[in-house]
Design a protein around this motif. Structure first.
Motif: not given
Length: 559
Positions: A13-37
């Protein structure tokens, strides 16, 4: 370097120039949210109140900035809550990447907890979608998704990632962002020459421009074409801002709620030049009487749109900006003063006008335009207020009008206005709403307050589902079935409960001072405007009628 799938996703995402993500966490994306942290200093996450709000915010971000919007949701209901937002972006050709988590790979297809086949569900409403089944494919899939979202006719792409993929570790090699190539290979010299023949031979041309002009950043080329050609210009709803509404050649919107000038001009023209527009049913009305005297020249990036709804005399497939550059080199300026006098007479005879008792939505919109010098971003919900906005706010540049055109999504505007404000924080951002639409996703006020996004929500409150009520009044003998909203909601108190500022307007004398105060606060604001329940949107082409049979007011009904 070795990384987990979740870390690879964030780095891509950073490669693509993304600076903002809009979202809502849950069990299946916990690893992604940990990386976002871990990467919170590099990429901003906006926690919305609902996943639908996240999709609309990503959409608004994309429309305002021209970049790809990104939203993130967990599996099952989180993913399905994105569907309306994805469909909204698809219908309006908005570049967006929606990322969903899913259950672990070994649980797919077993009706596991919070499992849903989101790629199957979204197949008809995405340009493409992916299920990541191997962590080694993840980086390339993310890169492909962003390229697909932007190239050609833009649109949403979905990436579904099972939870175990986000936890697995593999090698990651960073790559430079690959910019999608402009669609120019399909622009043939012979097609341009044929188009120039049609254009230069025409005596009564009109340009009909749509959202494709905004997407391709072709508004300057469109202006040059119109002025060289001495041709009037009409816009679709999605085309607002593609051509300056203050220009003498502008005739207003075309179609069901288009100006009588535009509709009669289309009916009388001998050449209709359609640019980045898809001839939706709301534009053509009765097909057998649409532009009956005209040859149609269709310029579009998507060949599937050509001859789909109307038959074109000739077409050019390709990026609108590049096509117009080539056409502008060959335009022969001719005297079309007689045609322009006809258009001018129509504009004088059939101006947009309004009347009614009490506070007028058109007055409010004109005042917003005046106080912002026309430089604000205006998002809308869907309904009468949406059409009034397109008619009365004079959009002079692209990416200032943000509205759900194709899908007509009530509840779109608040999330979209939040995304637009985050994309362009230097701009004043308004969300023009109806009380019915606003109720659908008003929970996103909490998002605006939490992140202090200074959107100004202007509710045209007629205590009704106004557009549906208008149809019931005109075509159902006044049987107002379930469209009266005599509810006890106090929108000022509601705004204050969320932590926003609320105002109540009942008279035109209050409008200017209230708007000035709202604009000065730098906080989320809700302005409740009490308008007449029976105000209607004029002009209007009745169902089954031709464009020239447009009704401009109550006095036309029955004539």
């Amino acid at each position: 370097m070795r990384m987990t799938g979740a870390e690879i996703l964030i780095n891509c995402l950073l490669e693509q120039g993304v600076d903002t993500i809009f979202g809502f966490p849950g069990g299946a994306v916990l690893n992604i949210y940990d990386a976002l942290y871990k990467y919170q200093d590099k990429i901003r996450h906006i926690l919305t109140s609902h996943e639908q709000g996240a999709a609309h915010a990503a959409d608004g971000y994309a429309r305002a900035s021209g970049k790809v919007g990104v939203c993130l949701a967990t599996s099952g209901p989180g993913a399905t809550n994105l569907v309306t937002g994805i469909a909204t972006a698809y219908m309006d050709s908005i570049p967006m990447v929606a990322i969903t988590g899913n259950v672990a790979s070994n649980l797919l297809g077993k009706d596991s907890f919070q499992e849903v086949d989101i790629t199957g569900i979204t197949m008809p409403i995405t340009k493409h979608n992916f299920v990541v089944r191997n962590v080694n494919d993840l980086a390339d899939i993310v890169r492909k998704a962003f390229k697909i979202a932007k190239e050609g006719r833009p649109g949403p792409v979905l990436i579904d990632i099972p939870k175990d993929i986000t936890a697995q570790v593999t090698d990651y090699e960073p790559k430079e962002k690959e910019e999608p190539a402009k669609c120019t290979k399909t622009i043939r010299d012979e097609d341009v020459e044929k188009a120039l023949e049609l254009i230069n031979e025409s005596k009564k041309p009109i340009i009909y421009a749509g959202g494709g002009v905004c997407s391709s950043e072709a508004s300057e080329e469109l202006l040059e074409l119109a002025e060289k050609l001495n041709s009037p210009v009409t816009l679709s709803l999605m085309g607002m801002g593609a051509f300056p509404a203050t220009h003498d050649l502008y005739t207003g919107m075309v179609g069901m709620h288009g100006t009588k000038t535009s509709n009669l001009a289309v009916t009388q023209c001998d050449l209709l030049i359609a640019i980045g527009a898809r001839f939706s049913d709301r534009v053509i009305s009765r097909l057998d009487r649409f532009a009956p005297n005209a040859k149609i020249l269709h310029i579009d990036i998507d060949e599937a749109e050509v001859n789909k709804n109307v038959i074109a005399e000739h077409h050019i497939i390709g990026d609108a900006k590049e096509v117009l550059k080539r056409l502008n080199k060959g335009i022969v300026t001719k005297d079309r003063s007689q045609w322009l006098r006809f258009i001018k007479d129509l504009k004088q005879k059939y101006p947009l006008q309004y009347s009614g008792n009490g506070l007028s939505p058109q007055y409010i919109l004109n005042k917003i335009y005046e106080l912002t010098n026309g430089n604000a971003i205006i998002a809308t919900e869907v309904g009468q207020h949406q059409i009034w906005t397109a008619q009365y706010y004079k959009f002079t540049k692209p990416r200032l009008f943000i509205s759900s055109g194709g899908l007509g999504t009530m509840g779109f505007g608040l999330g979209a206005s939040i995304g637009a404000s985050i994309a362009r924080p230097s701009k004043k951002v308004f969300n023009i709403a109806g009380d019915g639409s606003f109720r659908m996703n008003l929970n996103e006020l909490a998002t605006a307050v939490e992140y202090n996004v200074p959107v100004i929500v202007v509710i045209m409150n007629n205590h009704a589902l106004g557009m549906v009520r208008q149809w019931q009044n005109m075509f159902y003998d006044g049987r107002y079935s379930q469209t009266t909203l005599d509810r006890c909601t106090d929108f000022v108190k509601l705004a204050e409960a969320f932590g926003a500022v609320g105002f109540n307007l009942t008279e035109e004398s209050q409008v200017e001072s209230t708007l000035k105060e709202a604009m000065s606060l730098g906080r989320p604001v809700v302005i409740n405007c009490e308008i007449d329940r029976d105000l209607k949107v004029w002009p209007m082409v009745p169902p089954g009628a031709a464009l020239e049979e447009v009704i401009v007011g109550e006095s036309d009904i029955g004539n």
